[in-house]
Design a protein around this motif. Structure first.
Motif, short mmCIF file in Angstrom:
data_model
loop_
_atom_site.label_atom_id
_atom_site.label_comp_id
_atom_site.label_asym_id
_atom_site.label_seq_id
_atom_site.Cartn_x
_atom_site.Cartn_y
_atom_site.Cartn_z
N MET A 1 0.92 -1.16 0.09
CA MET A 1 -0.14 0.23 -0.17
C MET A 1 0.68 1.08 -0.18
O MET A 1 1.26 1.08 0.51
N LYS A 2 0.51 2.67 -0.89
CA LYS A 2 1.25 3.54 -0.64
C LYS A 2 1.04 4.07 0.57
O LYS A 2 0.06 4.29 1.00
N PRO A 3 2.47 4.66 0.61
CA PRO A 3 2.42 5.79 2.00
C PRO A 3 1.57 6.84 1.69
O PRO A 3 1.41 7.60 0.94
N ILE A 4 0.30 7.24 2.99
CA ILE A 4 0.00 8.23 3.16
C ILE A 4 0.37 10.06 3.24
O ILE A 4 0.79 9.41 4.58
N ARG A 5 0.47 10.79 2.78
CA ARG A 5 1.15 11.66 3.07
C ARG A 5 0.46 12.39 3.75
O ARG A 5 -1.10 12.76 3.69
N ILE A 6 0.53 13.01 5.82
CA ILE A 6 -0.53 14.07 6.28
C ILE A 6 0.32 15.26 5.69
O ILE A 6 1.67 15.62 6.05
N THR A 7 -0.78 16.18 6.10
CA THR A 7 -0.22 17.56 6.45
C THR A 7 -0.45 18.47 7.22
O THR A 7 -0.08 19.22 7.42
N SER A 8 -1.66 17.89 7.92
CA SER A 8 -2.16 18.49 9.40
C SER A 8 -2.20 17.58 10.29
O SER A 8 -3.18 16.81 10.28
N ILE A 9 -2.24 18.48 11.51
CA ILE A 9 -2.10 17.85 12.99
C ILE A 9 -4.09 17.54 12.94
O ILE A 9 -4.10 16.30 13.71
N ASP A 10 -5.20 18.13 12.20
CA ASP A 10 -6.17 17.27 12.17
C ASP A 10 -6.70 16.56 11.27
O ASP A 10 -7.92 15.97 11.10
N ASP A 11 -6.39 15.95 10.61
CA ASP A 11 -6.52 14.77 9.58
C ASP A 11 -6.86 14.30 10.40
O ASP A 11 -6.28 13.41 11.50
N LYS A 12 -8.38 13.24 10.72
CA LYS A 12 -8.98 12.34 11.11
C LYS A 12 -9.02 10.89 11.04
O LYS A 12 -8.70 10.14 12.40
N ARG A 13 -7.86 10.78 10.26
CA ARG A 13 -7.32 9.66 9.61
C ARG A 13 -6.22 9.53 10.69
O ARG A 13 -5.81 7.92 11.14
N VAL A 14 -6.15 9.74 11.59
CA VAL A 14 -4.56 9.89 12.07
C VAL A 14 -4.90 9.55 13.21
O VAL A 14 -4.07 10.08 14.73
N GLU A 15 -5.84 10.33 13.89
CA GLU A 15 -6.85 10.86 15.20
C GLU A 15 -5.90 9.79 16.47
O GLU A 15 -6.10 10.23 17.69
N MET A 16 -6.24 8.41 16.57
CA MET A 16 -6.26 7.36 17.11
C MET A 16 -4.26 7.68 17.59
O MET A 16 -4.18 7.72 18.62
N PHE A 17 -3.41 8.13 16.50
CA PHE A 17 -2.11 8.77 16.80
C PHE A 17 -2.59 9.77 17.97
O PHE A 17 -0.37 10.39 18.45
N ALA A 18 -2.61 10.66 17.79
CA ALA A 18 -2.76 11.99 18.17
C ALA A 18 -4.29 13.07 19.66
O ALA A 18 -3.69 13.22 20.45
N SER A 19 -5.43 12.89 18.60
CA SER A 19 -6.50 13.71 20.10
C SER A 19 -7.12 12.07 20.79
O SER A 19 -7.58 12.27 21.33
N LEU A 20 -6.91 11.13 19.97
CA LEU A 20 -7.60 10.26 21.40
C LEU A 20 -6.86 9.91 22.65
O LEU A 20 -5.65 9.70 22.32
N THR A 21 -7.43 10.00 23.73
CA THR A 21 -7.19 9.81 24.98
C THR A 21 -6.68 8.00 25.28
O THR A 21 -7.25 7.50 24.17
N GLU A 22 -6.25 7.64 25.59
CA GLU A 22 -5.74 6.01 26.34
C GLU A 22 -7.19 5.45 26.83
O GLU A 22 -7.21 4.36 26.05
N ALA A 23 -8.10 5.93 27.25
CA ALA A 23 -9.14 5.76 27.82
C ALA A 23 -10.01 5.12 26.36
O ALA A 23 -10.80 5.03 26.03
N GLN A 24 -9.62 6.50 25.62
CA GLN A 24 -11.39 6.52 24.29
C GLN A 24 -10.54 5.55 23.23
O GLN A 24 -11.03 4.50 22.76
N LEU A 25 -8.88 5.08 23.72
CA LEU A 25 -8.26 4.18 22.48
C LEU A 25 -8.85 2.59 23.08
O LEU A 25 -8.94 1.74 22.11
N ARG A 26 -8.67 2.73 24.11
CA ARG A 26 -9.23 1.14 24.89
C ARG A 26 -11.21 0.71 24.32
O ARG A 26 -11.04 -0.09 24.38
#
Length: 266
Positions: free
Chosen positions: A1-26
């Motif tokens: 799969m071709k890498p997907i380039r991220i240019t914004s910290i608000d990109d919802k596709r990577v929220e598990m790495f940024a905006s979600l807390t540990e509790a939300q990840l669980r």
């Protein structure tokens, strides 16, 4: 799969790495969606080797053909998000360790009876909430021959991002699970219990009686308050590590390593 380039910290596709807390990840309301984050290529490789399911990778561009190349090759169907170092740093809030994060599916909890089945020596972590200590205890447990780790619900989650990193992936190498009843209920599963505590009736860690126990649960508590009195009172043994030079005790992670080394000598 071709890498997907991220240019914004608000990109919802990577929220598990940024905006979600540990509790939300669980995602306790929907266990099927529960995630955790593994950090650094070495830790990710250990998780993959043990069959953990990758969901997404976040990787610095320079590591796509470098440190993360073999991981990406092992996960051809897993999306790989990338971007410049400063963007990823802003996204996660810190510099990535070795430039790679992996969101992975959290496994279903296993019954306590299954976790300790066949075990001779287990560690019981009671109300330890420091993530660094949890990771260090797991690393010592795996390295020094402990067969399983049991945690009370007042303890920190071993799959917390920092715990996983400090354990260097050892949390994936040893069976572990939660105990919902009192620690003393382990006796019903055939274990004698040894509470690590400083008391006048404590026996030394090298006491021959401890070594002769066919199944032993070593109970470790938080550094500040130690184990609750009822946990100590219900234990079969109260155990201490002899100290020198007026030092009264060790950090719980250091104490666990000493105890594990001594009590797994067969």
């Amino acid at each position: 799969m071709k890498p997907i380039r991220i240019t914004s910290i608000d990109d919802k596709r990577v929220e598990m790495f940024a905006s979600l807390t540990e509790a939300q990840l669980r995602s306790r309301l929907d266990p099927a969606k529960s995630l955790f984050i593994a950090e650094s290529p070495k830790v990710i490789r250990v998780a993959l080797d043990k069959g953990y399911e990758p969901v997404a990778l976040l990787c610095e561009e320079r590591h796509i053909s470098g440190d993360a190349a073999d991981i990406i090759a092992r996960c051809p169907a897993t999306p790989v998000f990338t971007g410049e170092r400063n963007v990823l740093g802003a996204l996660t809030g810190y510099a990535l360790t070795r430039g790679v994060l992996c969101a992975m599916r959290r496994p279903a909890e296993q019954p306590l009876e299954k976790i300790v089945s066949g075990a001779r020596r287990i560690a019981v972590i009671d109300a330890v909430t420091d993530t660094t200590n949890i990771g260090a205890i797991f690393r010592s447990a795996a390295a020094l021959g402990i067969d399983a780790v049991v945690l009370t619900r007042r303890s920190c989650d071993p799959l917390n991002r920092r715990s996983v990193r400090v354990s260097m992936g050892s949390v994936f190498l040893i069976p572990w699970g939660w105990i919902d009843g009192p620690v003393s209920s382990l006796k019903e599963l055939g274990f004698r219990t040894a509470a690590m505590a400083l008391r006048s009736d404590s026996v030394n860690i090298d006491n021959p009686a401890l070594m002769r126990e066919p199944r032993l649960a070593v109970i470790l508590g938080t550094e500040g308050d130690g184990l609750d009195n009822d946990v100590i009172e219900e234990a079969d043994y109260t155990v201490c590590i002899p100290m020198a030079h007026g030092v009264d005790s060790l950090n719980v992670a250091a104490a666990s390593a000493v105890a594990f080394w001594q009590l797994t000598q067969h």
